[in-house]
Scaffold this active site. Sequence first.
Site, mmCIF file in Angstrom:
data_model
loop_
_atom_site.group_PDB
_atom_site.id
_atom_site.type_symbol
_atom_site.label_atom_id
_atom_site.label_comp_id
_atom_site.label_asym_id
_atom_site.label_seq_id
_atom_site.Cartn_x
_atom_site.Cartn_y
_atom_site.Cartn_z
ATOM 1 N N LYS A 1 -9.971 -1.355 10.734
ATOM 2 C CA LYS A 1 -10.077 -2.556 9.901
ATOM 3 C C LYS A 1 -10.304 -3.794 10.780
ATOM 4 O O LYS A 1 -10.414 -4.907 10.290
ATOM 5 C CB LYS A 1 -8.808 -2.738 9.067
ATOM 6 N N ASP B 1 3.568 -4.442 8.062
ATOM 7 C CA ASP B 1 2.317 -3.689 8.004
ATOM 8 C C ASP B 1 1.175 -4.701 8.081
ATOM 9 O O ASP B 1 0.905 -5.417 7.115
ATOM 10 C CB ASP B 1 2.298 -2.903 6.682
ATOM 11 N N GLN C 1 -4.013 -5.189 6.880
ATOM 12 C CA GLN C 1 -4.984 -6.104 6.269
ATOM 13 C C GLN C 1 -5.014 -7.462 6.947
ATOM 14 O O GLN C 1 -5.963 -8.216 6.779
ATOM 15 C CB GLN C 1 -4.656 -6.309 4.777
ATOM 16 N N HIS D 1 0.877 -1.178 0.000
ATOM 17 C CA HIS D 1 0.000 0.000 0.000
ATOM 18 C C HIS D 1 0.920 1.234 0.000
ATOM 19 O O HIS D 1 2.019 1.186 0.549
ATOM 20 C CB HIS D 1 -0.822 -0.049 1.292
ATOM 21 N N CYS E 1 -4.720 2.404 -3.658
ATOM 22 C CA CYS E 1 -3.484 2.946 -3.072
ATOM 23 C C CYS E 1 -2.335 1.953 -3.241
ATOM 24 O O CYS E 1 -1.491 1.809 -2.335
ATOM 25 C CB CYS E 1 -3.644 3.302 -1.597
#
Length: 404
Positions: free
Chosen positions: A224, A198, A201, A121, A362
């Site tokens: 999220k 990261d 997700q 991203h 993104c």
Amino acid sequence: MLDVAAIRNDFPILSREVNGYPLIYLDNAATSQTPQQVIDVIVDYYNSYNANIHRGVHTLSQEATDKYEEARKKIQAHFNAEKAHEIIFTSGTTHSINLVANGFASLLNSEDEVIVSALEHHSNIVPWQMLCEKTGALLKVIPMNEEGELVMSDYDNLLSDKTKLVFVNHISNALGTINPIEEIIKKAHHAGAAVLVDGAQACPHIKPDVQKLDVDFYVASAHKMYGPTGVGMLYGKEAWLNKLPPYQGGGEMIAEVTFKKTTYADLPHKFEAGTPNICGGIAFGAAVDYINNIGFDTISSYENELLNYATKNLLKIKGLRIYGNSKNKTSVISFNIGTLHPYDIGTILDKLGIAVRTGHHCAQPIMDFYKIPGTVRASFAFYNTFEEIDTLVYGVNKAALMLA
Ligand code: 7TS
């Protein structure tokens, strides 16, 4: 077994209509919906104990401080961090990454190299490019293949004793690929580099164990994970967090201030300048409780069934191509139909009450790899149903016929 009907009752928004149709919310990778249990915590905060934290002797301030620190401990337990002060509250993944990238500006020079993946991203690309501009360090990229997986043999060749830092996502937001982060971390450490993962997700689908992973930094956003927007977390190993300089200066992050010299507070306060999102942090803790009550095994097996069912049925549509076909993927389907514009498909789906995301997500380098402007992305959560997927397939078929 997941009682989906009962779960859906926890999410008031799921019973609304959009354009005269029952809402079918399939944009969970952008933001997930919030259960009543978390909304109640937000309302209770403002109704009962709204106050600034860590500073008042009065009862409300103490109550708010206790709940906020309790939430930090819940998040510590969730990620299995060794110490509560290794959890820093931030405004979200983007803030967490910028905090670490800013800190590394004082640790890197033009001899150093850093490695990113092709599947990121923009928020796990741009802060590091800014870091490289500041320090002269070289940014290298682990390439991807047609299936949407990282080419790990190339990763081996990119690593060297010049590598100081590797930053990759746990799961790609645009394709759903689950990256082999255990292997990435092991190899980076072998080369002497630190790793930031990261997890924006991954965290709705997987429960990461930061100690088992031996990861140096792990970041995520509450919105999220069925929590509110505007709050997230950074896990950092204590030694790293002590080594990095503060990101922002201000109240709460100091030990002592004089005009001659200011000394900084201990962790975690060193990285939490100013009044934080107190209610958000507490609600983040409640969201973590909510998903743990369902259980990650239950969540992932149900979401995998949704993914397989949707994949099988969408692929029956003539000309439909799915991007990202790794065997290791979560419940995200990015697709196009021939040369139809994703935006047009998304607009027709919205008219039927179906929320999907369209565009480059993104993640422009991924779109460039496939030579496409964007995709339609349907991303599923545990409150979605097989019937909703049938309606999605019906809607996509209808859009294809209308736009042909
Ligand atoms: N990293 C990944 C892998 C993401 O998917 C996102 C947001 C971010 C970082 C940034 O998170 P934030 O909470 O700081 O904004 N992804 C998406 C998406 O896929 N659609 O909308 C936001």
